[in-house]
Design an enzyme around this catalytic site. Structure first.
Site, PDB file in Angstrom:
ATOM      1  N   LYS A   1     -27.211 -18.295  16.109  1.00 20.12           N
ATOM      2  CA  LYS A   1     -25.749 -18.420  16.080  1.00 20.12           C
ATOM      3  C   LYS A   1     -25.209 -19.232  17.244  1.00 20.12           C
ATOM      4  O   LYS A   1     -24.208 -19.932  17.117  1.00 20.12           O
ATOM      5  CB  LYS A   1     -25.078 -17.042  16.055  1.00 20.12           C
TER       6      LYS A   1
ATOM      7  N   LYS B   1     -31.184 -18.579   4.769  1.00 23.21           N
ATOM      8  CA  LYS B   1     -30.532 -17.386   4.228  1.00 23.21           C
ATOM      9  C   LYS B   1     -29.153 -17.722   3.657  1.00 23.21           C
ATOM     10  O   LYS B   1     -28.460 -18.558   4.219  1.00 23.21           O
ATOM     11  CB  LYS B   1     -30.390 -16.433   5.424  1.00 23.21           C
TER      12      LYS B   1
ATOM     13  N   LYS C   1     -22.452 -16.347   5.270  1.00 23.22           N
ATOM     14  CA  LYS C   1     -21.001 -16.522   5.220  1.00 23.22           C
ATOM     15  C   LYS C   1     -20.586 -17.790   5.950  1.00 23.22           C
ATOM     16  O   LYS C   1     -19.572 -18.397   5.649  1.00 23.22           O
ATOM     17  CB  LYS C   1     -20.295 -15.340   5.910  1.00 23.22           C
TER      18      LYS C   1
HETATM   19  P1  TYM Z   1     -23.310  -9.057   8.108  1.00 29.82           P
HETATM   20  O1  TYM Z   1     -21.842  -8.911   8.064  1.00 29.82           O
HETATM   21  O2  TYM Z   1     -23.880 -10.370   8.488  1.00 29.82           O
HETATM   22  O3  TYM Z   1     -23.930  -8.657   6.728  1.00 29.82           O
HETATM   23  C1  TYM Z   1     -23.609  -7.431   6.083  1.00 29.82           C
HETATM   24  C2  TYM Z   1     -24.840  -6.882   5.376  1.00 29.82           C
HETATM   25  O4  TYM Z   1     -25.310  -7.840   4.437  1.00 29.82           O
HETATM   26  C3  TYM Z   1     -26.695  -8.099   4.666  1.00 29.82           C
HETATM   27  N1  TYM Z   1     -26.952  -9.522   4.367  1.00 29.82           N
HETATM   28  C4  TYM Z   1     -27.856  -9.926   3.475  1.00 29.82           C
HETATM   29  N2  TYM Z   1     -28.707  -9.268   2.671  1.00 29.82           N
HETATM   30  C5  TYM Z   1     -29.488 -10.002   1.852  1.00 29.82           C
HETATM   31  N3  TYM Z   1     -29.453 -11.366   1.819  1.00 29.82           N
HETATM   32  C6  TYM Z   1     -28.623 -12.070   2.605  1.00 29.82           C
HETATM   33  N4  TYM Z   1     -28.589 -13.397   2.539  1.00 29.82           N
HETATM   34  C7  TYM Z   1     -27.771 -11.346   3.487  1.00 29.82           C
HETATM   35  N5  TYM Z   1     -26.837 -11.726   4.391  1.00 29.82           N
HETATM   36  C8  TYM Z   1     -26.349 -10.592   4.916  1.00 29.82           C
HETATM   37  C9  TYM Z   1     -26.909  -7.812   6.141  1.00 29.82           C
HETATM   38  O5  TYM Z   1     -28.259  -7.524   6.420  1.00 29.82           O
HETATM   39  C10 TYM Z   1     -26.008  -6.617   6.340  1.00 29.82           C
HETATM   40  O6  TYM Z   1     -26.668  -5.428   5.965  1.00 29.82           O
HETATM   41  N6  TYM Z   1     -24.724  -6.949  12.426  1.00 29.82           N
HETATM   42  C11 TYM Z   1     -24.329  -6.688  11.059  1.00 29.82           C
HETATM   43  C12 TYM Z   1     -23.119  -5.768  10.960  1.00 29.82           C
HETATM   44  C13 TYM Z   1     -23.211  -4.509  11.735  1.00 29.82           C
HETATM   45  C14 TYM Z   1     -23.996  -3.379  11.404  1.00 29.82           C
HETATM   46  C15 TYM Z   1     -23.722  -2.419  12.432  1.00 29.82           C
HETATM   47  C16 TYM Z   1     -24.892  -3.087  10.392  1.00 29.82           C
HETATM   48  C17 TYM Z   1     -22.528  -4.222  12.876  1.00 29.82           C
HETATM   49  N7  TYM Z   1     -22.831  -2.960  13.278  1.00 29.82           N
HETATM   50  C18 TYM Z   1     -24.344  -1.172  12.429  1.00 29.82           C
HETATM   51  C19 TYM Z   1     -25.501  -1.837  10.394  1.00 29.82           C
HETATM   52  C20 TYM Z   1     -25.236  -0.892  11.403  1.00 29.82           C
HETATM   53  C21 TYM Z   1     -23.984  -8.000  10.393  1.00 29.82           C
HETATM   54  O7  TYM Z   1     -23.705  -8.981  11.016  1.00 29.82           O
HETATM   55  O8  TYM Z   1     -23.934  -7.919   9.038  1.00 29.82           O
END
Ligand code: TYM
Length: 333
Positions: A112, A195, A198
């Site tokens: 990032k 991947k 967003k």
């Molecule tokens: P974020 O917002 O990037 O993504 C949310 C969830 O979607 C999953 N994900 C995917 N799964 C499969 N294929 C993909 N291409 C893909 N892109 C995203 C992510 O693995 C996630 O489960 N750091 C986290 C948010 C967070 C969090 C937490 C999660 C903050 N605190 C505590 C669990 C527990 C994040 O950036 O997710």
């Protein structure tokens, strides 16, 4: 005690990967676990610039997606992170527990921050400490996420362990990642080696949860593939990342496995497979999307859900944070 915690960043462009890799799994887990918290992590979002107006709208969008997907706000806690101050307070304590060397190893920061890491925010670097605070403010035990969060969750375990060791008590649990299903890592429709994300500037690389039927069909039609027909066995997908991705998406949407999909489509070309995938995607996503749109037009309802969730979350986290403060030696009234 078992407790689920998971979160999604409200950074816009909520996509199929977020749905299949995370949110849809949560819907299933709410029947297995009595105690689930699902959080719209707005504090995490601002580690990179967010237009304030967009952040508000995107927060509602993620909450709407969770509810539309089938997460019951009565049985579970749905809230946005900034409304429970324990997250930020515990994150500070964890900033003092985690070691620089641990954060230096985080691949997501490197991705990032890019080449110019001097210009990345301090928040982006300390991001995993806040993630640890999210989960451990509730003594969460199980964390359902996509594959890309695995390294962060290992760090959460390290932080819990060091805190317990430093303060001489088995206070925080060791969290278990729950990474399951056939879509733990959905890839870009334009490049099977990166991947679905967003933040990809190419909108055609992902299916957004707000895309309409025509948009979904068009993006699948345009998705990168190779000239070979689909193989009859999973092994035949080795070295064919784009084909493997589309088959994986089909399997996840149809709630089956890759072998079953290849059993049906093996030997056929993408000319036949893509329209079938587009039909399936539209059939499975439309009901969720329709409900999402309805909820996004009813901001008041979404806000009420978030507000009630924040109150419940706050009650839970405050008790745990007070115990942490006692352990750390913070004097309180
Ligand atoms: P974020 O917002 O990037 O993504 C949310 C969830 O979607 C999953 N994900 C995917 N799964 C499969 N294929 C993909 N291409 C893909 N892109 C995203 C992510 O693995 C996630 O489960 N750091 C986290 C948010 C967070 C969090 C937490 C999660 C903050 N605190 C505590 C669990 C527990 C994040 O950036 O997710």
């Amino acid at each position: 005690m078992k407790r689920i915690f998971s979160g999604v960043q409200p950074t816009g462009n909520l996509h199929l990967g977020n749905y299949l890799g995370a949110i849809r799994n949560w819907v299933r887990l709410q029947d297995e676990f009595e105690d689930c918290l699902f959080c719209v992590v707005d504090l995490h979002a601002i580690t990179v610039w967010q237009e304030p107006k967009d952040l508000v709208a995107n927060t509602r969008e993620v909450a709407a997606a969770m509810i539309a997907a089938g997460i019951d706000p009565e049985r579970n806690v749905i809230f946005n992170q900034s409304q429970v101050s324990a997250h930020a307070e515990l994150a500070w304590i964890f900033n003092c527990v985690a070691r620089l060397g641990w954060l230096d190893r985080m691949t997501q920061f490197k991705e990032k921050a890019g080449k110019d890491k001097e210009r990345a925010s301090v928040g982006l670097y300390a991001y995993p400490n806040l993630m640890a605070a999210d989960i451990l403010a509730y003594k969460g035990t199980h964390v359902p996420v996509g594959e890309d969060q695995k390294q962060h969750l290992e760090l959460v375990r390290d932080i819990a362990q060091k805190f317990n060791h430093d303060y001489g008590q088995e206070f925080f649990p060791q969290v278990e990642p729950l990474i399951f299903g056939t879509a733990t890592r959905v890839m870009s429709l334009k490049d099977g080696s990166s991947k679905m994300s967003k933040s990809d500037s190419a909108d055609n690389s992902r299916i957004n949860m707000t895309d309409n039927i025509d948009g979904i069909a068009r993006k699948i039609k345009k998705a990168k593939t190779d000239p070979e027909p689909l193989p009859s066995e999973a092994q035949g997908l080795d070295g064919r990342p784009e084909a493997a991705n589309l088959v994986g998406i089909y399997a996840a949407l149809a709630d089956t496995d890759v072998e079953a999909v290849l059993g049906e489509f093996g030997g056929q070309g993408f000319g036949a497979f893509k329209p079938a995938l587009a039909d399936l995607a539209v059939a499975k996503l439309s009901p969720v999307q329709d409900e999402m749109r309805r909820l996004m037009d009813d901001a008041e309802h979404v806000d009420t859900v978030l507000h009630a969730g924040a109150e419940k979350a706050n009650d839970l986290a405050t008790m745990i944070l007070q115990e942490v403060q006692d352990l750390v030696g913070f004097l309180r009234p």
